[in-house]
Write an enzyme that holds these catalytic residues in place. Structure first.
Site, mmCIF file in Angstrom:
data_model
loop_
_atom_site.group_PDB
_atom_site.id
_atom_site.type_symbol
_atom_site.label_atom_id
_atom_site.label_comp_id
_atom_site.label_asym_id
_atom_site.label_seq_id
_atom_site.Cartn_x
_atom_site.Cartn_y
_atom_site.Cartn_z
ATOM 1 N N LYS A 82 49.226 47.567 75.805
ATOM 2 C CA LYS A 82 48.166 47.439 74.801
ATOM 3 C C LYS A 82 46.907 48.160 75.274
ATOM 4 C CE LYS A 82 45.684 43.765 72.264
ATOM 5 N NZ LYS A 82 45.603 42.295 72.070
ATOM 6 N N SER A 110 46.208 40.979 67.466
ATOM 7 C CA SER A 110 45.684 42.308 67.700
ATOM 8 C C SER A 110 46.637 43.184 68.515
ATOM 9 C CB SER A 110 44.353 42.204 68.471
ATOM 10 O OG SER A 110 44.554 41.521 69.714
ATOM 11 N N SER A 165 47.324 36.433 69.300
ATOM 12 C CA SER A 165 47.736 37.837 69.276
ATOM 13 C C SER A 165 49.003 38.152 70.054
ATOM 14 C CB SER A 165 46.592 38.720 69.790
ATOM 15 O OG SER A 165 45.474 38.598 68.953
#
Length: 436
Positions: free
Chosen positions: A81, A150, A174
């Site tokens: 990420k 996210s 998330s």
């Protein structure tokens, strides 16, 4: 197009034995990226990615030519990420800020994966600063639907089969929510169990590092490499499972509640002892406290960046900053203290109910249509606030879209949660379509 996630555990065995070669697997993942990325858009583009991976995989194989001494994740490509700092990459964090202002030393989690023999496949897309402003990433299980946020790109990359492991973070929901929407496994360990050094912070008091894999066996492999002091366990007995009831569960949609009922029925049929546990009656207060905490800490984290680059922030982030700036010192202190109180209460309720694990929906329902809304994290929020470990496993579908079953353990019981999670996963994997 049909997407099949790659399972981490058999890849680990094949690579360590020499039945597969890191350079071949890396090339296969690049081929998969070429075939899926126009649809999914899970990764930040990287010039020369295929050549870089070939070089790194070749060098890795040369360093570990003896199968007997190969590290635990030898040759495994990992999606990261884009709020984790990674050597050789800038960090954009889904934002318009200059990368030079954000980028820092490589994160501890990435360093641990590299030490375990993993290869960084690429950086996955995220919402702005892991808050909102969704990227263009689409759900491999339904291209017209959000993959969640996210950790949008990480969940979508694993679900699309581009890489067998990806890193994400969870400050509200998330990891668990995107895993549920994309039909894969998401694991958020106890707070602090995976170090957050080298990760762009959102709200440090509740930021967690987590993982995405195709199944629980893969999550176990990743946890052993990433978590402090991980000691695998092999429980002798099945856990007693408690389905959470009350105002918290009422936040889910009819589909979400039906999914948990279907999972409970499947688990009961498989021989598990299922009980109903009423708890979290004050969920509205918990939700508000967590939102206050995250807003206040987001404002503190971003104060210097916002002073210099305020005009580059998305409207949703500006609104969060402004809310956070209005939170007083005493209110923030009370919100932080509430984490430990809730952690204690959850542990006491599990013990008093004579259950080992709690069950609830991983999300209010299946992935919403469209990619402008990443879905509601409310079903993950109390477990994140308390910092207790949570595992999301696929459990049924509604109109072809996956549902997730969220399995929660007391703080620190991560190893037992993952060990028991494999049996729970097997019991619910054939649920099929859930009637709502």
């Amino acid at each position: 197009m049909h997407y099949d996630p790659q399972r981490l555990a058999p890849l680990v065995r094949a690579l360590r034995r020499g039945d597969r070669r890191p350079v071949t697997l890396a090339a296969d993942c690049c081929d998969r990226l070429d075939a899926t990325e126009d649809d999914i858009d899970a990764f930040r583009p990287e010039a020369g990615q295929r050549d870089r991976l070939r070089r790194e995989a070749t060098a890795l194989a040369a360093r570990h030519d003896d199968p007997a001494t190969r590290p635990a994740l030898f040759g495994i490509p990992v999606g990261v990420k884009d709020i984790f700092h990674v050597d050789g990459y800038t960090t954009e964090a889904g934002s318009s800020l200059p990368p030079a202002a954000i980028t820092g030393a490589e994160s501890a989690a990435v360093a641990r994966l590299r030490d375990a023999g993993a290869l960084v496949f690429g950086k996955t897309r995220t919402t702005e600063f892991a808050h909102f402003d969704p990227p263009a990433t689409r759900n491999p299980c339904g291209l017209g639907h959000t993959p969640g946020g996210s950790s949008s790109g990480s969940a979508a990359a694993v679900a699309a089969g581009t890489c067998p492991l990806a890193l994400g973070t969870q400050t509200i929901g998330s990891v668990g929510r995107p895993a549920a929407f994309c039909g894969i496994v998401g694991f958020k360990p106890s707070y602090g169990r995976i170090p957050r050094d080298g990760v762009v912070p959102f709200a440090p008091s509740v930021d967690h590092v987590g993982t995405f894999t195709a199944d629980v066996a893969g999550a176990a492999h990743a946890a052993e490499a990433l978590c402090d002091g991980w000691t695998p366990v092999d429980p002798d007995e099945r856990p007693v499972l408690g389905v959470v009831e009350g105002p918290y569960l009422e936040q889910a949609t009819d589909a979400g509640r039906a999914g948990v009922d279907a999972a409970a029925d499947a688990l009961s049929a498989a021989g598990y002892d299922i009980r109903r546990v009423s708890m979290l009656d004050d969920i509205d207060a918990i939700n508000e406290r967590h939102r206050t905490l995250t807003a206040a800490e987001f404002a503190l984290t971003h104060a210097e960046w916002y002073d210099e680059y305020g005009d580059r922030y998305a409207a949703e982030s500006v609104a969060l900053l402004e809310r956070g700036e209005a939170v007083g010192v005493d209110e923030l202190a009370a919100a932080r203290a509430g984490r430990l109180d809730l952690r204690r209460r959850i542990g006491e309720r599990i013990a008093s109910s004579d259950v080992d694990l709690l069950l609830s929906p991983s999300a209010p329902g299946p992935a919403p249509a469209g990619i402008d809304d990443t879905g509601d994290p409310v079903m993950n929020l109390p477990w994140t606030h308390a910092g207790v470990p949570a595992l999301s496993v696929p459990a049924g579908r509604v109109e072809g879209l996956p549902l997730g079953l969220q399995v929660v353990a007391p703080f620190g019981a991560d190893e037992s949660l993952v060990a028991w999670g494999e049996g729970i996963e097997r019991a619910v994997e054939d649920i099929g379509s859930v009637a709502t």
